[in-house]
Design a protein around this motif. Structure first.
Motif, PDB file in Angstrom:
ATOM      1  N   ALA A 105      28.165  53.589 -32.423  1.00 37.14           N
ATOM      2  CA  ALA A 105      28.394  54.981 -32.035  1.00 37.14           C
ATOM      3  C   ALA A 105      29.520  55.612 -32.832  1.00 37.14           C
ATOM      4  N   VAL A 106      30.099  54.845 -33.753  1.00 36.72           N
ATOM      5  CA  VAL A 106      31.235  55.314 -34.546  1.00 36.72           C
ATOM      6  C   VAL A 106      30.833  55.468 -36.007  1.00 36.72           C
ATOM      7  N   LEU A 107      31.172  56.606 -36.597  1.00 40.57           N
ATOM      8  CA  LEU A 107      31.064  56.796 -38.036  1.00 40.57           C
ATOM      9  C   LEU A 107      32.399  56.399 -38.634  1.00 40.57           C
ATOM     10  N   CYS A 108      32.367  55.540 -39.631  1.00 45.95           N
ATOM     11  CA  CYS A 108      33.618  55.079 -40.224  1.00 45.95           C
ATOM     12  C   CYS A 108      34.023  55.972 -41.386  1.00 45.95           C
ATOM     13  N   SER A 109      35.282  55.865 -41.767  1.00 43.83           N
ATOM     14  CA  SER A 109      35.758  56.634 -42.914  1.00 43.83           C
ATOM     15  C   SER A 109      35.058  56.153 -44.173  1.00 43.83           C
ATOM     16  N   PRO A 110      34.575  57.077 -45.010  1.00 46.93           N
ATOM     17  CA  PRO A 110      33.910  56.658 -46.243  1.00 46.93           C
ATOM     18  C   PRO A 110      34.878  56.186 -47.323  1.00 46.93           C
ATOM     19  N   CYS A 111      36.190  56.391 -47.125  1.00 45.99           N
ATOM     20  CA  CYS A 111      37.141  56.085 -48.184  1.00 45.99           C
ATOM     21  C   CYS A 111      38.533  55.868 -47.612  1.00 45.99           C
ATOM     22  N   ASP A 112      39.417  55.324 -48.426  1.00 41.18           N
ATOM     23  CA  ASP A 112      40.836  55.334 -48.116  1.00 41.18           C
ATOM     24  C   ASP A 112      41.321  56.759 -48.316  1.00 41.18           C
ATOM     25  N   ALA A 113      42.161  57.265 -47.419  1.00 36.30           N
ATOM     26  CA  ALA A 113      42.540  58.670 -47.542  1.00 36.30           C
ATOM     27  C   ALA A 113      43.714  59.018 -46.650  1.00 36.30           C
ATOM     28  N   ILE A 114      44.238  60.218 -46.875  1.00 34.28           N
ATOM     29  CA  ILE A 114      45.152  60.885 -45.961  1.00 34.28           C
ATOM     30  C   ILE A 114      44.372  62.046 -45.362  1.00 34.28           C
ATOM     31  N   VAL A 115      44.366  62.161 -44.052  1.00 30.49           N
ATOM     32  CA  VAL A 115      43.618  63.232 -43.397  1.00 30.49           C
ATOM     33  C   VAL A 115      44.324  64.556 -43.636  1.00 30.49           C
ATOM     34  N   GLY A 116      43.554  65.534 -44.094  1.00 30.68           N
ATOM     35  CA  GLY A 116      44.074  66.888 -44.265  1.00 30.68           C
ATOM     36  C   GLY A 116      43.656  67.734 -43.073  1.00 30.68           C
ATOM     37  N   ALA A 117      43.304  68.981 -43.335  1.00 27.59           N
ATOM     38  CA  ALA A 117      42.837  69.847 -42.257  1.00 27.59           C
ATOM     39  C   ALA A 117      41.594  69.242 -41.618  1.00 27.59           C
ATOM     40  N   CYS A 118      41.461  69.411 -40.297  1.00 28.68           N
ATOM     41  CA  CYS A 118      40.292  68.894 -39.589  1.00 28.68           C
ATOM     42  C   CYS A 118      40.160  69.649 -38.279  1.00 28.68           C
ATOM     43  N   GLU A 153      31.893  69.992 -36.720  1.00 25.17           N
ATOM     44  CA  GLU A 153      33.202  69.374 -36.903  1.00 25.17           C
ATOM     45  C   GLU A 153      33.382  69.051 -38.383  1.00 25.17           C
ATOM     46  N   PHE A 154      34.626  69.189 -38.876  1.00 22.30           N
ATOM     47  CA  PHE A 154      34.882  68.837 -40.268  1.00 22.30           C
ATOM     48  C   PHE A 154      36.174  68.038 -40.372  1.00 22.30           C
ATOM     49  N   ILE A 155      36.241  67.203 -41.388  1.00 22.96           N
ATOM     50  CA  ILE A 155      37.446  66.428 -41.678  1.00 22.96           C
ATOM     51  C   ILE A 155      37.644  66.407 -43.189  1.00 22.96           C
ATOM     52  N   THR A 156      38.865  66.705 -43.623  1.00 20.52           N
ATOM     53  CA  THR A 156      39.215  66.660 -45.035  1.00 20.52           C
ATOM     54  C   THR A 156      39.924  65.337 -45.311  1.00 20.52           C
ATOM     55  N   LEU A 157      39.410  64.579 -46.268  1.00 16.48           N
ATOM     56  CA  LEU A 157      39.976  63.279 -46.628  1.00 16.48           C
ATOM     57  C   LEU A 157      40.504  63.355 -48.061  1.00 16.48           C
ATOM     58  N   ARG A 158      41.820  63.266 -48.207  1.00 15.35           N
ATOM     59  CA  ARG A 158      42.444  63.391 -49.533  1.00 15.35           C
ATOM     60  C   ARG A 158      42.817  62.016 -50.076  1.00 15.35           C
ATOM     61  N   LEU A 159      42.318  61.711 -51.260  1.00 10.37           N
ATOM     62  CA  LEU A 159      42.642  60.469 -51.942  1.00 10.37           C
ATOM     63  C   LEU A 159      43.776  60.735 -52.925  1.00 10.37           C
TER      64      LEU A 159
END
Length: 307
Positions: A105-118, A153-159
């Motif tokens: 039931a969980v979607l995992c993070s596609p990458c290593d990142a710092i979360v930005g705006a979400c 819903e959106f999540i910004t993932l910054r590498l």
């Protein structure tokens, strides 16, 4: 025309940054944006491919002066010698270092990142930073229907440049279509994100449209890797292609490729950003908020409750 640095839509700040902070931000913005971005990005692409162990060692020494580059997790070449900067950028990890969240039931993070705006998409509007909105329709482009993600819903993932640059499937899914948009290469660091309006819509990017497996509800999901200065090349395994500035765009690339949760989808040639969009009903996993650090495989989103 260059975008305004202080658009009127920016809300007033309750905390006044120091003069030193402002001067540092101005200098950072000047050095990483008020330069021939596209030319520098092409030059970096050529430089990164030079096959030379000694030049690579020198480049890594300089790189470490500016970042916390750590290659202890990397799967090094058989002879232990990195032969090009690109080889380091696109490095794989030693097996087992990124456990994948087992909960279906969980979607995992596609990458290593710092979360930005979400947060919630407001109709068709998401935010790259507080007071800096952008339209999903503009981000996806005129050929793609963004309706499934309205009010979602959106999540910004910054590498960052020192991070692991490969990205993976957040769940069992089928990649259905890729749209590649040619564009600029503004820096995507927090300073630029707070200053350049609609930055993600201006930069080179790819819109990856996928659908979760039927057992997960078959929900649509979109991943949007965004290029940046020195970073304008994206490898996609499903298409056996490396998308770069020479493609122009928008370029439509139909696809039909199934991937298992955690399976590698491709890589950046350097650090950049991945925007994740899901429909209404999904919720962010615990701890996912601006500034949080996350590793590939850790919980990112939860599926809507089944009715």
């Amino acid at each position: 025309m260059n975008p305004p640095l202080n658009p009127p839509s920016s809300p007033p700040s309750t905390a006044r940054p120091s003069l030193t902070t402002l001067l540092k931000e101005d200098l950072n913005f000047l050095l990483t944006n008020r330069v021939p971005r596209l030319a520098l990005t092409r030059a970096m692409g050529r430089y990164a491919r030079i096959d030379s162990p000694w030049l690579t060692r020198l480049s890594l020494a300089v790189w470490r002066c500016f970042t916390d580059l750590d290659l202890s997790e990397a799967q090094a070449p058989p002879d232990g010698r990195w032969r090009s900067v690109r080889q380091v950028f696109t490095r794989a990890l030693k097996p087992g270092l990124r456990p994948i969240a087992a909960d279906t039931a969980v979607l995992c993070s596609p990458c290593d990142a710092i979360v930005g705006a979400c947060g919630a998409v407001q109709g068709t509007t998401a935010f790259q930073a507080k007071g800096y909105p952008y339209s999903l329709n503009e981000l996806f482009g005129p050929t793609q229907d963004s309706t499934p993600f309205h009010d979602g819903e959106f999540i910004t993932l910054r590498l960052t440049s020192a991070m692991y640059h490969r990205f993976h499937a957040p769940a069992d899914l089928r990649l259905e279509h890729v749209t590649f948009h040619s564009g600029d290469t503004w820096n995507v660091n927090p300073i630029a994100v707070r200053r350049v309006e609609r930055l993600f819509c201006r930069n080179e990017r790819a819109v990856l449209r996928a659908r979760l497996a039927p057992g997960l509800g078959g929900h649509p999901i979109a991943l949007v890797p965004v290029a940046a200065i020195l970073v304008a090349s994206l490898r996609l395994h499903a298409l056996d292609l490396t998308l770069s500035q020479g493609w122009g765009g928008p370029t439509e690339l139909p696809c039909d490729a199934a991937s298992r949760k955690g399976e590698e989808l491709g890589w950046f040639e350097h650090g950049s950003t991945i925007l994740v969009f899901v429909p209404k009903g999904f919720t962010r996993a615990r701890g996912i908020e601006p500034g949080a650090r996350i590793r590939m495989g850790e919980p990112l989103l939860r599926l809507p409750a089944r009715t």
